[in-house]
Design an enzyme around this catalytic site. Structure first.
Site, mmCIF file in Angstrom:
data_model
loop_
_atom_site.group_PDB
_atom_site.id
_atom_site.type_symbol
_atom_site.label_atom_id
_atom_site.label_comp_id
_atom_site.label_asym_id
_atom_site.label_seq_id
_atom_site.Cartn_x
_atom_site.Cartn_y
_atom_site.Cartn_z
ATOM 1 C CE LYS A 230 -4.043 -1.704 -0.213
ATOM 2 N NZ LYS A 230 -4.887 -1.546 -1.379
ATOM 3 C CE LYS B 78 -4.704 -10.288 -4.318
ATOM 4 N NZ LYS B 78 -4.627 -9.264 -3.301
ATOM 5 C CE LYS C 4 -13.207 -1.801 -7.118
ATOM 6 N NZ LYS C 4 -14.329 -1.854 -7.995
HETATM 7 P P1 TYM Z 1 -10.051 -8.918 0.015
HETATM 8 O O1 TYM Z 1 -11.304 -8.120 0.100
HETATM 9 O O2 TYM Z 1 -8.882 -8.353 -0.697
HETATM 10 O O3 TYM Z 1 -10.354 -10.302 -0.613
HETATM 11 C C1 TYM Z 1 -11.426 -11.112 -0.110
HETATM 12 C C2 TYM Z 1 -11.061 -12.567 -0.188
HETATM 13 O O4 TYM Z 1 -10.749 -12.905 -1.527
HETATM 14 C C3 TYM Z 1 -9.467 -13.505 -1.573
HETATM 15 N N1 TYM Z 1 -8.792 -13.114 -2.814
HETATM 16 C C4 TYM Z 1 -8.160 -13.976 -3.596
HETATM 17 N N2 TYM Z 1 -7.992 -15.317 -3.487
HETATM 18 C C5 TYM Z 1 -7.315 -15.921 -4.471
HETATM 19 N N3 TYM Z 1 -6.806 -15.254 -5.552
HETATM 20 C C6 TYM Z 1 -6.952 -13.929 -5.692
HETATM 21 N N4 TYM Z 1 -6.472 -13.308 -6.762
HETATM 22 C C7 TYM Z 1 -7.658 -13.217 -4.686
HETATM 23 N N5 TYM Z 1 -8.000 -11.915 -4.502
HETATM 24 C C8 TYM Z 1 -8.690 -11.868 -3.338
HETATM 25 C C9 TYM Z 1 -8.708 -12.988 -0.350
HETATM 26 O O5 TYM Z 1 -7.696 -13.866 0.023
HETATM 27 C C10 TYM Z 1 -9.814 -12.905 0.666
HETATM 28 O O6 TYM Z 1 -10.012 -14.165 1.270
HETATM 29 N N6 TYM Z 1 -8.254 -8.321 4.574
HETATM 30 C C11 TYM Z 1 -9.232 -9.038 3.807
HETATM 31 C C12 TYM Z 1 -10.658 -8.808 4.275
HETATM 32 C C13 TYM Z 1 -10.864 -9.103 5.707
HETATM 33 C C14 TYM Z 1 -10.927 -10.408 6.298
HETATM 34 C C15 TYM Z 1 -11.138 -10.174 7.671
HETATM 35 C C16 TYM Z 1 -10.831 -11.696 5.788
HETATM 36 C C17 TYM Z 1 -11.027 -8.178 6.685
HETATM 37 N N7 TYM Z 1 -11.184 -8.817 7.864
HETATM 38 C C18 TYM Z 1 -11.247 -11.231 8.574
HETATM 39 C C19 TYM Z 1 -10.958 -12.760 6.694
HETATM 40 C C20 TYM Z 1 -11.163 -12.517 8.045
HETATM 41 C C21 TYM Z 1 -9.125 -8.549 2.373
HETATM 42 O O7 TYM Z 1 -8.707 -7.446 2.124
HETATM 43 O O8 TYM Z 1 -9.611 -9.376 1.479
#
Ligand code: TYM
Length: 328
Positions: A111, A194, A197
């Protein structure tokens, strides 16, 4: 029965990475566990969205959770911001989280690179807020994609530190979870590792067939294999990784063979991949569009989830306050 907690940031529509990394497992887990699935709308504040965006994005993710098959009568689906108890736990965990370890976190370093003009304290303490999300329900399992592994490790560290500090065994250490052996990472269509978005290389569940076809046909490839069993370039491996998720085994095998014996034609390969992604996304897309019309049903789901999640969070917080030495 084990408790499962997971969330997705409310930054708009969900893509194939979110689906195969997380959402697919949410759906599978809901029947055999006590599940809390939320929309991380506090987390989304790190990029300073408008009030309008906060509202519509969070709703959109609820709609997409439902479209994927989450049952709000079985699992608890809620907005993180409906459970402010999370913030109290976030504060407690922050007192015992250290600057050096937060600065070393990979997502923080990414970030800082991506938005050098907005390196706020919320970004730095992103992992403690995430730990609070998980520990507020005393989760055993956390279905996530591979990119969240480090955050889970930090959650375990914060949980065990809390236990040590207060001489208790209150928190169990939650584990990252995937039904396959390893956590999944869905790559981008631009040759990068990866799909995301912010990376601008994603296929969204809501994308129309025309858009999906266009994106896949434009995906990066190379000049093609010149020798049998040649090692694949990153961009070609990426397309195969996506095919592994959306296509049937015979199709995958056919193109693996064609690559191995050098007869593969990337045009045909991409056309098949696009067809299979479309076949996968179309039913989801139809359900998303259908649910988008059902405003009062979505309101009810959000209201119902908030109550259930808050009840559980209140119990946890009152126990934690007692452990720390505050009035319950
Ligand atoms: P976020 O919103 O970036 O993504 C949500 C979930 O999607 C998975 N993900 C992916 N998995 C495989 N390949 C990819 N290219 C890919 N892009 C996204 C992420 O691994 C995630 O599981 N910090 C977290 C959100 C969060 C969270 C939590 C998750 C906040 N609090 C507590 C679990 C438990 C996040 O930014 O995910």
């Amino acid at each position: 029965m084990e408790t499962v907690v997971s969330g997705i940031r409310s930054t708009g529509n969900l893509h194939l990475g979110n689906y195969f990394g997380a959402l697919k497992n949410f759906v599978k887990m809901q029947y055999e566990n006590r599940c809390f699935f939320f929309i991380a709308d506090y987390h989304a504040l790190t990029t300073h969205p408008t009030a309008e965006n906060i509202k519509t994005n969070a709703r959109q993710v609820i709609i997409e959770y439902l479209a994927a098959g989450l049952d709000p009568e079985i699992a608890t689906l809620y907005l993180q911001s409906d459970v402010p108890e999370v913030l109290e736990l976030y504060l407690f965990l922050n007192m015992n989280a250290y600057l050096g370890e937060l600065q070393r976190c990979t997502s923080f370093k990414d970030k800082v690179r991506q938005q050098p003009e907005n390196v706020n304290a919320g970004l730095l303490t992103y992992p403690t807020l995430m730990a609070a999300d998980i520990l507020i329900h005393k989760a055993h399992k956390v279905p996530v994609g591979k990119d969240q592994e480090q955050h889970l490790e930090m959650t375990r560290m914060f949980a065990s530190r809390f236990n040590r500090l207060y001489k208790t065994d209150y928190f169990t250490e939650p584990q990252a979870y995937n039904f396959g052996e390893n956590l999944i990472k869905i790559p981008g269509l631009d040759g990068s590792m990866k799909m995301g978005k912010s990376e601008g290389n994603a296929i969204y569940l809501i994308d129309s067939p025309e858009i999906i076809r266009k994106k896949v046909m434009k995906a990066k490839t190379d000049a093609g294999p010149t020798q049998p069993n040649q090692t694949k370039s990153q961009e070609i491996q990426n397309l195969f990784t996506i095919m592994q998720q959306v296509s049937d085994k015979n199709t995958l095998h056919f193109f693996e063979q064609a690559y191995a014996d050098t007869s593969i034609r990337y045009g045909d390969f991409k056309k098949q991949l696009a067809d299979d992604i479309i076949a996968f996304c179309n039913p989801l897309r139809e359900r998303i569009l259908d649910l988008s019309e059902k405003n009062s049903y979505i309101d009810e789901v959000i209201e119902h989830g908030a109550e259930k999640a808050r009840q559980n969070a209140r119990n946890t917080i009152s126990e934690i306050r007692e452990i720390i030495g505050f009035r319950k």
